[in-house]
Enzyme design. Structure first.
Site, PDB file in Angstrom:
ATOM      1  N   SER A  81       0.813  -1.226   0.000  1.00 21.65           N
ATOM      2  CA  SER A  81       0.000   0.000   0.000  1.00 21.65           C
ATOM      3  C   SER A  81       0.846   1.276   0.000  1.00 21.65           C
ATOM      4  CB  SER A  81      -0.908   0.000   1.231  1.00 21.65           C
ATOM      5  OG  SER A  81      -1.565   1.248   1.320  1.00 21.65           O
ATOM      6  N   LYS A 115     -13.894  -3.937   3.402  1.00 24.70           N
ATOM      7  CA  LYS A 115     -14.687  -2.736   3.097  1.00 24.70           C
ATOM      8  C   LYS A 115     -16.195  -2.914   3.324  1.00 24.70           C
ATOM      9  CE  LYS A 115     -12.106   0.059  -0.154  1.00 24.70           C
ATOM     10  NZ  LYS A 115     -11.898   0.416  -1.567  1.00 24.70           N
ATOM     11  N   ASP A 173     -13.744   6.866  -1.972  1.00 26.21           N
ATOM     12  CA  ASP A 173     -13.267   6.469  -3.310  1.00 26.21           C
ATOM     13  C   ASP A 173     -13.987   7.249  -4.421  1.00 26.21           C
ATOM     14  OD1 ASP A 173     -11.376   4.617  -2.482  1.00 26.21           O
ATOM     15  OD2 ASP A 173     -12.760   2.921  -2.583  1.00 26.21           O
TER      16      ASP A 173
HETATM   17  P1  NAD Z   1     -14.158  -5.949  -7.133  1.00 28.06           P
HETATM   18  O1  NAD Z   1     -13.693  -7.356  -7.030  1.00 28.06           O
HETATM   19  O2  NAD Z   1     -15.092  -5.400  -6.123  1.00 28.06           O
HETATM   20  O3  NAD Z   1     -14.866  -5.749  -8.587  1.00 28.06           O
HETATM   21  C1  NAD Z   1     -14.289  -6.242  -9.749  1.00 28.06           C
HETATM   22  C2  NAD Z   1     -15.147  -5.865 -10.969  1.00 28.06           C
HETATM   23  O4  NAD Z   1     -14.428  -6.272 -12.132  1.00 28.06           O
HETATM   24  C3  NAD Z   1     -16.497  -6.570 -11.050  1.00 28.06           C
HETATM   25  O5  NAD Z   1     -17.448  -5.702 -11.630  1.00 28.06           O
HETATM   26  C4  NAD Z   1     -16.219  -7.751 -11.997  1.00 28.06           C
HETATM   27  O6  NAD Z   1     -17.373  -8.163 -12.680  1.00 28.06           O
HETATM   28  C5  NAD Z   1     -15.248  -7.100 -12.953  1.00 28.06           C
HETATM   29  N1  NAD Z   1     -14.377  -8.045 -13.635  1.00 28.06           N
HETATM   30  C6  NAD Z   1     -13.453  -8.858 -13.080  1.00 28.06           C
HETATM   31  N2  NAD Z   1     -12.817  -9.555 -14.039  1.00 28.06           N
HETATM   32  C7  NAD Z   1     -13.350  -9.155 -15.219  1.00 28.06           C
HETATM   33  C8  NAD Z   1     -13.126  -9.515 -16.570  1.00 28.06           C
HETATM   34  N3  NAD Z   1     -12.203 -10.417 -16.894  1.00 28.06           N
HETATM   35  N4  NAD Z   1     -13.858  -8.887 -17.519  1.00 28.06           N
HETATM   36  C9  NAD Z   1     -14.766  -7.972 -17.195  1.00 28.06           C
HETATM   37  N5  NAD Z   1     -15.041  -7.590 -15.936  1.00 28.06           N
HETATM   38  C10 NAD Z   1     -14.338  -8.195 -14.967  1.00 28.06           C
HETATM   39  O7  NAD Z   1     -12.833  -5.089  -7.230  1.00 28.06           O
HETATM   40  P2  NAD Z   1     -12.634  -3.531  -6.862  1.00 28.06           P
HETATM   41  O8  NAD Z   1     -12.317  -3.412  -5.423  1.00 28.06           O
HETATM   42  O9  NAD Z   1     -13.769  -2.756  -7.428  1.00 28.06           O
HETATM   43  O10 NAD Z   1     -11.287  -3.226  -7.652  1.00 28.06           O
HETATM   44  C11 NAD Z   1     -11.277  -3.144  -9.070  1.00 28.06           C
HETATM   45  C12 NAD Z   1     -10.005  -2.407  -9.476  1.00 28.06           C
HETATM   46  O11 NAD Z   1     -10.058  -1.074  -8.993  1.00 28.06           O
HETATM   47  C13 NAD Z   1      -8.726  -3.015  -8.904  1.00 28.06           C
HETATM   48  O12 NAD Z   1      -7.749  -2.985  -9.926  1.00 28.06           O
HETATM   49  C14 NAD Z   1      -8.352  -2.067  -7.787  1.00 28.06           C
HETATM   50  O13 NAD Z   1      -6.970  -2.010  -7.573  1.00 28.06           O
HETATM   51  C15 NAD Z   1      -8.842  -0.748  -8.349  1.00 28.06           C
HETATM   52  N6  NAD Z   1      -9.149   0.280  -7.335  1.00 28.06           N
HETATM   53  C16 NAD Z   1      -8.555   1.485  -7.485  1.00 28.06           C
HETATM   54  C17 NAD Z   1      -8.836   2.502  -6.592  1.00 28.06           C
HETATM   55  C18 NAD Z   1      -8.162   3.842  -6.757  1.00 28.06           C
HETATM   56  O14 NAD Z   1      -8.191   4.639  -5.824  1.00 28.06           O
HETATM   57  N7  NAD Z   1      -7.601   4.130  -7.912  1.00 28.06           N
HETATM   58  C19 NAD Z   1      -9.734   2.282  -5.525  1.00 28.06           C
HETATM   59  C20 NAD Z   1     -10.337   1.027  -5.408  1.00 28.06           C
HETATM   60  C21 NAD Z   1     -10.031   0.021  -6.325  1.00 28.06           C
END
Ligand code: NAD
Length: 292
Positions: free
Chosen positions: A24, A75, A111
């Site tokens: 992190s 979360k 977020d």
């Molecule tokens: P999550 O597991 O809650 O959600 C994942 C999403 O991706 C779901 O909608 C799922 O259906 C979709 N998905 C997964 N594999 C897929 C595929 N092959 N094709 C299409 N859709 C697919 O995950 P999350 O916590 O929402 O995290 C998602 C991304 O966001 C991660 O890369 C995480 O690091 C990033 N993130 C970034 C920030 C930031 O501040 N920039 C904050 C939170 C999360």
């Protein structure tokens, strides 16, 4: 006596509870900001999963900590242990920031605000705009809800046929029926429907990847199979910041579209939490200079 920039008897601890957590950027970001402003706080990350979470929150109450962050997998699991949820947490069903207000633990989710704030920093105002959003997990849900709260006019959500599809349908329902501040229309389509995706992107100002597609283990892959769907006046954003330039953002840049990675969202979600805990704005420019 003046604070000498070391941990002393008055230092307030801010925690981060998640697993895995050692990668992190948050501890470095917050501790640099505390030091820069001469604030007597220390931010530390702890390897905490769902099993330990209840005990950890009890401990936080007993120690009367000012606040903490939680990340995956905590979360959503943290909700029952808190006293109150801000709108951002209630609408998304998830919390990333907790603030201790006189013994009451209030859950927030910064977020979504981090995302919209970063767009503003790039000179883009979402009010009255249309977004095509891929995904309906934690990050995508935060973006959808906050964009609706801030007056986007339409959101077309594309979700894969997995356990998150029902969440996409529920997100659209909440936006259409419960968010009353603005009139926002939300639609849900299966991600497999490429014809519809083409149609929705064509009428959108903003295309958002809210999934992990583009980072390990899916690095080098884009949610957009056909890059001719992109065009120069489209704003393309990704929640991913490692790598800084995902395949989607490379596709966007290749057609001359604006490409924005997830780093700014990450930075601003932290800045918003920092301000809630300390009452002072995070020195964001300084953090950017030092870290990125
Ligand atoms: P999550 O597991 O809650 O959600 C994942 C999403 O991706 C779901 O909608 C799922 O259906 C979709 N998905 C997964 N594999 C897929 C595929 N092959 N094709 C299409 N859709 C697919 O995950 P999350 O916590 O929402 O995290 C998602 C991304 O966001 C991660 O890369 C995480 O690091 C990033 N993130 C970034 C920030 C930031 O501040 N920039 C904050 C939170 C999360």
């Amino acid at each position: 006596m003046q604070n000498l920039g070391v941990i002393d008897g008055k230092t307030q601890l801010i925690g981060l509870f998640a697993t895995p957590i050692r990668h992190s950027l948050s501890p470095t970001m917050h501790n640099l900001a505390f030091k820069k402003l001469g604030l007597n706080y220390a931010y530390m990350a702890f390897e905490v999963g769902n099993e330990e979470l209840e005990d950890v929150i009890k401990g936080m109450r007993a120690l009367n900590l000012r606040g903490f962050n939680v990340s995956m997998p905590n979360k959503t699991k943290i909700l029952p242990y808190l006293d109150e949820l801000a709108d951002s947490a209630q609408l998304t069903g998830s919390v990333n920031t907790v603030v201790n207000e006189n013994g009451r633990l209030i859950g927030h989710n910064t977020d979504g605000r981090g995302y919209t704030r970063n767009l503003k920093e790039h000179g883009f105002d979402i009010r009255g705009k249309k977004m095509t959003l891929i995904g309906s997990g934690g990050a995508a849900t935060s973006i959808a809800m906050q964009s609706a709260l801030e007056g986007i006019s339409e959101i077309s959500i594309f979700a894969r046929n997995d356990q998150f599809y029902a969440r996409a349908v529920e997100n659209a329902r909440i936006i259409n029926e419960e968010i009353k501040q603005f009139s926002v229309k939300a639609n849900v389509y299966p991600l497999e429907n490429q014809e519809q995706l083409k149609k929705e992107i064509r009428s959108s100002d903003l295309l958002v990847n809210g999934t992990g597609v583009g980072m390990k283990p899916l690095e080098g892959i884009s949610v957009i199979e056909d890059p001719t769907l992109l065009r120069p006046d489209l704003i393309v954003t990704d929640v991913i910041y490692s790598p800084l330039k995902t395949k989607l953002l490379q596709q966007a840049e290749a057609v001359g579209a604006t490409a924005i990675n997830g780093l700014g969202m990450m930075l601003w979600q932290g800045a918003l939490a920092f301000e809630m805990w300390t009452g002072q704005p995070m020195p964001v420019e300084y953090i950017q200079e030092q870290m990125f």
